[in-house]
Design an enzyme around this catalytic site. Structure first.
Site, PDB file in Angstrom:
ATOM      1  N   HIS A 142      -2.782   3.305  -4.629  1.00  0.00           N
ATOM      2  CA  HIS A 142      -2.184   2.816  -3.375  1.00  0.00           C
ATOM      3  C   HIS A 142      -0.760   2.311  -3.598  1.00  0.00           C
ATOM      4  O   HIS A 142      -0.352   1.298  -3.040  1.00  0.00           O
ATOM      5  CB  HIS A 142      -3.041   1.693  -2.762  1.00  0.00           C
ATOM      6  N   ASP A 145       0.865  -1.178   0.000  1.00  0.00           N
ATOM      7  CA  ASP A 145       0.000   0.000   0.000  1.00  0.00           C
ATOM      8  C   ASP A 145       0.901   1.226   0.000  1.00  0.00           C
ATOM      9  O   ASP A 145       2.132   1.096  -0.009  1.00  0.00           O
ATOM     10  CB  ASP A 145      -0.965  -0.016   1.209  1.00  0.00           C
ATOM     11  N   GLU A 171      -9.697   2.675  -5.312  1.00  0.00           N
ATOM     12  CA  GLU A 171      -9.393   4.060  -4.985  1.00  0.00           C
ATOM     13  C   GLU A 171      -8.224   4.637  -5.779  1.00  0.00           C
ATOM     14  O   GLU A 171      -7.312   5.220  -5.204  1.00  0.00           O
ATOM     15  CB  GLU A 171      -9.103   4.176  -3.473  1.00  0.00           C
TER      16      GLU A 171
HETATM   17  C1  TNX Z   1     -10.746   1.722   2.022  1.00  0.00           C
HETATM   18  S1  TNX Z   1     -11.446  -1.053   1.132  1.00  0.00           S
HETATM   19  C2  TNX Z   1      -9.646   1.071   1.519  1.00  0.00           C
HETATM   20  C3  TNX Z   1      -8.462   0.882   2.399  1.00  0.00           C
HETATM   21  C4  TNX Z   1      -8.622   1.570   3.723  1.00  0.00           C
HETATM   22  C5  TNX Z   1     -10.026   1.340   4.237  1.00  0.00           C
HETATM   23  C6  TNX Z   1     -10.279   1.918   5.590  1.00  0.00           C
HETATM   24  C7  TNX Z   1     -10.430  -0.656   0.117  1.00  0.00           C
HETATM   25  C8  TNX Z   1     -10.436  -1.508  -1.015  1.00  0.00           C
HETATM   26  N1  TNX Z   1      -9.649   0.416   0.313  1.00  0.00           N
HETATM   27  O1  TNX Z   1      -7.320   1.351   1.728  1.00  0.00           O
HETATM   28  O2  TNX Z   1      -7.691   1.052   4.611  1.00  0.00           O
HETATM   29  O3  TNX Z   1     -10.939   1.921   3.334  1.00  0.00           O
HETATM   30  O4  TNX Z   1     -11.514   1.491   6.084  1.00  0.00           O
END
Ligand code: TNX
Length: 543
Positions: free
Chosen positions: A267, A197, A331
């Site tokens: 990420h 990440d 994301e």
């Molecule tokens: C979303 S769930 C993210 C993570 C974060 C999390 C915190 C997802 C696929 N991505 O990077 O840690 O929310 O709740």
């Protein structure tokens, strides 16, 4: 005074000698069928009971060893293993693939002479052993009486998953094994290892040493100060390939598949800090020092990004035998791509046009994911991606992890893709368990209490019957932004993971939460004995 203490302890040792207790089959997850044979005599387990294993059969020996260790752990009785069936006072396993189609199925039959676990495969035997283990009392005693019974049991879902984010905080390989142990206790069978990440790259890749040399470390930051143990030093850590092999083998012996996640194209700040040429701007970049989402992501217009990923996945595939590789996909901000000449060139050469339903950035993301999928399919594996990979066109063979609710999962299942349900609303364990937040360790603001996790149904009512087969199961996710220590991780995991385990294994048609809580209390005695933090307030026991 000393003499008094001595004689009291002698006395209690003597009483213990004669103590016996009864096994209790009201465990978690609840077996599909438990038929007590009240007209028959119980099986008495004591130190003369033997466990039979097959000569020259490693699996059978391993399973017998597990059972002996569990019995010792719970009640302090040491059982001997044997290869000779003396007909009575024996625990034995029989594998016969004609028993059931489900590889996890087992049949446990207990009478005064023996305990027999029959199963289609070693996995079923293992689950039968877990059932015996969870039925045991947790106290040092002389013998255990197992009421005569026939238990037939199998899971309703094949993907019973638990993730762990080791990027935001790093935990030792030894802790990962302890984590795997508690998954096994509750019949979970997938460990989804979120290895990369923005805030840290945690897997050794021989061809790209900077990933761990640079990408696994971050300098002093505000986020680390959430930890009481924070010492002001740079924060980091990674797993060597040797450690990873050990973890994978440890999990395999417990019938748990490890699915690695290499999260791309977003990420990825830790990758960019290590190899800046893979970003759109060329950097310089720093390993993430805050939580959240970063604008800098892998460049979608640069072919060396795909060469890099191909090399990384070659090493990943060699370490993890799982059918699936998780490629993330969540994301990913598109700002850099939109301002990057190489990405613009790519958009042009692909003939991507502005469409109302699929913005240009999403189509480029879809191109990126398709390309990664193709690369992984060529290595003989399939991809899992977060539900964002549905945007701009879904990769042909992808399995979807539906996290932003269940809609993405429904959409994918309706298009004949397999789905794992992990909705944030019910299955994100980084949220609070108790509304009494002042007395809980600091975390994200939302509340996901035990009852809510227990109420979750992986099959959405809106899904057509024909498409339900695409729901492989569910998963609780443990994101670790606010979990600086492994104790924090255990506390967030337990008991909530147990609630999902029952949904995925037993799939009770009518859930009785109070009944679940009573069983959870009993099982927590074993968790305590094994040294797992667990949130007792979650099921109404004051700390
Ligand atoms: C979303 S769930 C993210 C993570 C974060 C999390 C915190 C997802 C696929 N991505 O990077 O840690 O929310 O709740």
């Amino acid at each position: 005074f000393l003499i008094t203490v001595f004689s009291i302890s002698l006395l209690s040792a003597c009483t213990n000698e004669n103590q016996s207790a009864k096994a209790d089959y009201s465990i978690i997850p609840l077996p599909q069928q438990v038929v007590l044979q009240s007209d028959k005599e119980p099986f008495i387990l004591d130190k003369s009971t033997k466990i039979l294993y097959l000569e020259n059969d490693n699996e059978s020996y391993q399973l017998a060893t597990f059972l002996a260790a569990y019995v010792k752990e719970c009640v302090g009785i040491e059982l001997q293993l044997t290869t000779k069936d003396e007909g009575e006072n024996i625990i034995k396993f029989q594998i016969d693939d004609a028993i059931d189609k489900n590889p996890d199925y087992y049949n446990l039959s207990i009478t005064n002479n023996h305990i027999i676990i029959q199963a289609t495969s070693g996995a079923g035997i293992f689950y039968g052993i877990q059932t015996l283990r969870k039925s045991l009392p947790v106290e040092n005693i002389n013998n255990v009486s197992f009421p005569a019974v026939v238990i037939k049991d199998y899971p309703k879902f094949s993907h019973r998953g638990v993730s762990l984010d080791v990027s935001r905080h790093f935990y030792s390989a030894d802790f990962i094994k302890k984590y795997i142990d508690v998954l096994a206790l509750f019949n979970m069978n997938v460990f989804h290892w979120h290895l990369t990440d923005d805030q840290g790259w945690r897997i050794e890749i021989k061809k790209y040493p900077n990933l761990t040399k640079i990408g696994s470390q971050r300098s002093e930051t505000a986020i680390d100060r959430h930890s009481e143990e924070y010492d002001g030093k740079p924060y980091g850590g990674f797993y060597t390939q040797e450690e990873i092999k050990e973890v994978v083998e440890y999990a395999r012996q417990r019938f748990i598949t490890v699915i690695p996640e290499i999260d791309v194209p977003g990420h990825t700040l830790a990758v960019l800090a290590s190899y800046p040429e893979l970003g759109c701007t060329g950097g310089p970049y720093q390993v993430g020092r805050d939580w959240g989402i970063y604008e800098d992501v892998l460049c979608a217009g640069n072919d060396s990004v795909f060469t890099f990923l191909d090399d990384v996945f070659t090493e990943v595939v060699a370490l993890f035998p799982a059918k699936y590789i998780h490629i993330g996909g969540d994301e990913c901000l598109k700002n850099r791509w939109m301002a990057c000449p190489k990405c613009q060139e790519r958009i042009k050469s692909l003939g991507i046009k502005v469409k109302k339903a699929a913005p240009v950035g999403e189509q480029l993301q879809s191109y990126f994911i398709h390309r990664v999928e193709e690369m992984i399919n060529k290595k003989g594996r399939s991809i899992i991606g977060w539900d964002e990979i549905l945007e701009g066109g879904i990769a042909p063979n992808a399995t979807i992890m539906s996290w932003r609710g269940t809609d993405g999962g429904i959409y994918a299942a309706n298009r004949d893709h397999d789905v794992i349900m992990t909705p944030e609303s019910h299955l994100y364990l980084d949220y609070y368990q108790s509304p009494d937040v002042d007395n809980e360790p600091y975390t994200f603001g939302w509340l996901t209490d035990l009852e809510k996790v227990y109420s979750f149904d992986p099959i959405p009512a809106e899904l057509e019957k024909d498409q339900q087969k695409h729901i492989l199961g569910g998963q609780v996710n443990v994101w670790a932004e606010y979990l600086p220590t492994s104790k924090n991780v255990e506390y967030m995991l337990l008991p909530r993971m147990a609630a999902l385990s029952e949904t995925l294994w037993s799939y009770p048609q009518e859930k009785d939460y109070n009944n679940f809580v009573a069983r959870m209390y009993r099982q927590s005695l074993l968790l305590d004995k094994l040294g797992y933090e667990n949130c007792k307030q979650a099921y109404g026991v004051q700390a």
